[in-house]
Design a protein around this motif. Structure first.
Motif, short mmCIF file in Angstrom:
data_model
loop_
_atom_site.label_atom_id
_atom_site.label_comp_id
_atom_site.label_asym_id
_atom_site.label_seq_id
_atom_site.Cartn_x
_atom_site.Cartn_y
_atom_site.Cartn_z
N GLN A 30 0.85 -1.19 0.00
CA GLN A 30 0.00 0.00 0.00
C GLN A 30 0.88 1.24 0.00
O GLN A 30 1.65 1.47 0.92
CB GLN A 30 -0.91 -0.01 1.23
CG GLN A 30 -1.92 -1.16 1.23
CD GLN A 30 -2.59 -1.31 2.58
OE1 GLN A 30 -2.01 -1.87 3.50
NE2 GLN A 30 -3.81 -0.79 2.69
N TRP A 31 0.75 2.05 -1.03
CA TRP A 31 1.64 3.19 -1.18
C TRP A 31 1.62 4.13 0.03
O TRP A 31 2.66 4.62 0.46
CB TRP A 31 1.26 3.98 -2.44
CG TRP A 31 1.77 3.36 -3.71
CD1 TRP A 31 2.49 2.21 -3.84
CD2 TRP A 31 1.61 3.89 -5.03
NE1 TRP A 31 2.79 1.98 -5.15
CE2 TRP A 31 2.27 3.00 -5.91
CE3 TRP A 31 0.99 5.02 -5.55
CZ2 TRP A 31 2.31 3.21 -7.29
CZ3 TRP A 31 1.02 5.23 -6.92
CH2 TRP A 31 1.69 4.33 -7.78
N LYS A 32 0.46 4.39 0.58
CA LYS A 32 0.35 5.38 1.67
C LYS A 32 0.81 4.81 3.01
O LYS A 32 0.99 5.57 3.97
CB LYS A 32 -1.08 5.89 1.80
CG LYS A 32 -1.36 7.13 0.95
CD LYS A 32 -2.46 7.97 1.54
CE LYS A 32 -2.55 9.31 0.83
NZ LYS A 32 -3.54 10.21 1.46
N ILE A 33 1.00 3.50 3.07
CA ILE A 33 1.40 2.88 4.32
C ILE A 33 2.82 2.34 4.25
O ILE A 33 3.63 2.54 5.16
CB ILE A 33 0.41 1.74 4.69
CG1 ILE A 33 -0.97 2.33 4.97
CG2 ILE A 33 0.91 0.94 5.89
CD1 ILE A 33 -2.05 1.30 5.19
N LYS A 36 6.45 3.09 -1.95
CA LYS A 36 6.23 2.68 -3.34
C LYS A 36 7.24 1.66 -3.86
O LYS A 36 7.33 1.45 -5.07
CB LYS A 36 6.23 3.91 -4.25
CG LYS A 36 5.07 4.86 -3.98
CD LYS A 36 5.02 5.99 -5.00
CE LYS A 36 3.84 6.91 -4.76
NZ LYS A 36 3.75 7.99 -5.77
N ASP A 297 -3.81 4.48 -3.69
CA ASP A 297 -2.91 4.74 -2.57
C ASP A 297 -2.96 3.67 -1.48
O ASP A 297 -1.96 3.45 -0.79
CB ASP A 297 -3.24 6.10 -1.95
CG ASP A 297 -3.08 7.24 -2.94
OD1 ASP A 297 -2.34 7.08 -3.92
OD2 ASP A 297 -3.73 8.29 -2.73
N TYR A 298 -4.12 3.03 -1.31
CA TYR A 298 -4.28 2.04 -0.25
C TYR A 298 -4.49 0.62 -0.77
O TYR A 298 -4.51 -0.33 0.01
CB TYR A 298 -5.46 2.40 0.65
CG TYR A 298 -5.21 3.59 1.56
CD1 TYR A 298 -4.46 3.45 2.71
CD2 TYR A 298 -5.75 4.84 1.26
CE1 TYR A 298 -4.24 4.53 3.56
CE2 TYR A 298 -5.54 5.93 2.10
CZ TYR A 298 -4.78 5.77 3.26
OH TYR A 298 -4.57 6.85 4.08
N GLU A 328 -9.74 12.52 3.77
CA GLU A 328 -8.43 12.57 3.13
C GLU A 328 -8.48 13.01 1.67
O GLU A 328 -7.49 13.54 1.15
CB GLU A 328 -7.75 11.19 3.21
CG GLU A 328 -7.36 10.77 4.61
CD GLU A 328 -6.51 9.51 4.60
OE1 GLU A 328 -5.76 9.27 3.62
OE2 GLU A 328 -6.60 8.73 5.59
N TYR A 329 -9.59 12.77 0.99
CA TYR A 329 -9.61 13.00 -0.46
C TYR A 329 -10.54 14.13 -0.89
O TYR A 329 -10.22 14.86 -1.82
CB TYR A 329 -9.97 11.69 -1.18
CG TYR A 329 -8.85 10.69 -1.10
CD1 TYR A 329 -7.90 10.59 -2.11
CD2 TYR A 329 -8.70 9.88 0.02
CE1 TYR A 329 -6.85 9.69 -2.02
CE2 TYR A 329 -7.64 8.99 0.13
CZ TYR A 329 -6.72 8.90 -0.90
OH TYR A 329 -5.67 8.02 -0.81
#
Length: 570
Positions: A30-33, A36, A297-298, A328-329
């Motif tokens: 998960q990119w946001k966690i 990348k 992102d998730y 968040e969005y």
């Protein structure tokens, strides 16, 4: 107010596979966690640059040097971003499907998927596709249940000219495949339906303009499917898309959309859930971007088998999803909203129907979506001859012609009937869907379209004594991936290779929200029931006759099948 949701549990006696979230603490990409860093090879080649850049290499290099000049990451990876898949090598049987790699299964020809958001075609566009089919695709043209057209036998040498022809009439194949926003499903009768809640055409156009080729959404964890409709018939299979906007009327805010997320089928099916929010027409684009952004992102990128939005929704639930979406969005709350009303009418739109302007639209059943170049060219000519310029494809492998004067309907139907387009089909010809199958698909174990056509012909001969007022949907799939939506059919058939035998697993009593059922549900399976291709017509005839004998048609097939004893379903 808590988000309202629909149940995702199957009412069947044989439970569907559960879609589970991950174990806590696992790095799922998960990119946001987790950042990348790529965790599999697909993520690696996507991280190297915009996959859409392959277009120039196709034009400048591969079309001139031929198939053998294409590196693996392009031919089996980035080509998908341009709507191109290698098709199955002819003569490779189903027993080899799970044993051979992509290189061994692939022919040096491609399937090209043409992007037709909302299934919309002009006469000129239909004519160009027909000419491409004739000149480059050995006359193939399949209407898919994703509201678009697929061509086969495409050579890489011909792709630049095909693109030039498509571009000349405003068509493209960009992001018809790949880890991208796939073709946007839209009501095929938007703007003409005499009873629609809202005309979704402006929002459908805005989605295409904002997001097709948008670099912010060119690298998603996997495919991302969208649907939007304002029709009371609920005609875009909204319960099995990643994000759907369904027309509703808010008692205070007027007409707009109800938001659904997280639907998908395949091996672990899950129906979408309502977030309980009302989306104003002007908010469709930002809300779509927010949902797709959450997925980007998730979403779980480590394992391709878990890289769909449904798995994230299974972990979060609707309340957290709504909160992240807003906080968040969007940076604002969305108002609570009503659920869609129960569907009215048939979502496939087959037959002759009133438009709001007094003209007619006419829906034609194809035999499992099959067309050819001659049929497409005739469709274009016949549509033009009756004064229309609007052709539509549906998520049910059907074709519509809009804007037909009442006194020209008979002329249109007479012109198209010899080419396999029937405005008054039998129940089984109307309600049978089949995927590509082993003829062209590298994932398939069994034949589908030819078999389905044979079954339809035989059922039309055998069941003339039964008055089947509601079509019984028969969906045939060549593998477990459910491109033909087997879990949401009255009779769904999944091709398998077990031991040394090719068989179909049977799913019964599934369906999506419709005039016959308030909400969707997944079909049940019968313990140990497997049907061979040779026995398929016999089986469908047998179970149909039992249904009619026990209910006289007073229950729907799904109502009967979900509650019948297993012996009655064999």
């Amino acid at each position: 107010m808590a988000a309202q949701t629909t149940s995702t549990e199957s009412p069947s006696k044989s439970a569907a596979p559960r879609v589970r979230g991950p174990r806590p603490g696992t790095n799922l990409g998960q990119w946001k966690i987790s950042g990348k860093d790529p965790l599999n090879h697909n993520e690696e080649f996507k991280a190297e640059g915009n996959p859409l850049d392959v277009r120039e290499r196709i034009i400048d290099t591969y079309s001139k040097q031929g198939f053998d000049s294409i590196p693996t990451d392009d031919v089996h990876g980035r080509f998908r971003w341009m709507g191109l898949y290698t098709q199955r090598k002819q003569g490779v049987d189903g027993a080899s499907t799970s044993k051979l790699d992509a290189e061994s299964l692939s022919d040096k020809y491609f399937m090209m998927r043409i992007r037709t958001d909302g299934g919309r075609l002009s006469v000129a566009q239909a004519r160009v596709i027909g000419e491409i089919s004739r000149d480059f695709a050995r006359d193939t043209a399949d209407v898919s249940d994703r509201q678009n057209i697929q061509l086969h036998w495409i050579r890489v040498e011909d792709v630049p000219e095909i693109w030039e022809r498509l571009d000349s009439v405003g068509l493209l194949s960009v992001e018809a495949c790949g880890d991208t926003p796939r073709v946007f499903l839209g009501s095929p009768v938007a703007g003409v339906d005499a009873h629609e809640i809202i005309d979704c055409t402006p929002q459908l156009d805005a989605l295409g303009e904002a997001f097709v080729g948008n670099p912010d959404f060119v690298n998603l964890p996997r495919k991302f499917k969208t649907a939007i409709t304002g029709s009371k018939s609920l005609d875009v299979v909204h319960e099995i898309n990643d994000v759907s906007f369904v027309g509703v009327e808010h008692p205070e805010l007027g007409v707009g959309y109800d938001l659904w997320v997280g639907g998908a089928l395949s091996i672990t099916p899950r129906l979408a859930e309502r977030l309980g929010v009302f989306v104003a027409p002007e908010d469709v684009v930002p809300v779509w971007a927010a949902v797709a952004g959450i997925f980007r992102d998730y979403g779980y990128r480590k394992q391709r088998t878990k890289a769909r939005l449904k798995f994230l929704l299974a972990e979060w639930g609707t309340e957290k999803f709504r909160q992240v979406l807003q906080d968040e969005y969007l940076g604002r709350e969305l108002p609570d909203g009503p659920a869609p009303a129960r569907a009215v009418g048939r979502p496939d739109h087959v037959g002759v129907h009133e438009q709001h302007d007094g003209k007619k639209y006419v829906g034609f059943a194809l035999t499992v979506g099959r067309l050819d170049s001659a049929a497409l060219l005739t469709l274009a000519d016949a549509t033009e001859a009756v004064g229309s310029d609007r052709i539509r494809l549906t998520p049910y492998q059907k074709v519509l012609v809009l804007d037909v004067p009442e006194d020209r309907v008979a002329e249109l139907t007479a012109a198209l009937e010899p080419h396999g387009m029937d405005a008054h089909p039998s129940p089984f010809r109307r309600a049978t869907i089949a995927c590509t199958g082993i003829e062209f698909c590298k994932l398939a174990f069994v034949e589908t379209k030819g078999l389905a056509a044979q079954v339809i012909d035989q059922l039309e001969e055998r069941l003339t004594d039964l008055e089947i007022t509601n079509p019984i949907s028969l969906h045939i799939n060549g593998c477990p991936n459910s491109c033909a939506r087997i879990q949401t059919a009255d009779i769904g058939l999944k091709g398998q290779f077990i031991g040394e035998e090719f068989v179909f697993q049977v799913h019964l009593g599934g369906g999506l929200a419709s005039a016959d059922r308030e909400e969707g549900g997944l079909g049940r399976t019968v313990r140990g029931l497997k049907v061979t291709s040779d026995d398929l017509t016999d089986y469908v005839e047998r179970v149909t006759r039992r249904y009619m004998a026990e209910t006289n048609g007073e229950l729907t097939f799904a109502e009967w099948a979900q509650n019948a004893e297993e012996d009655c379903l064999r």
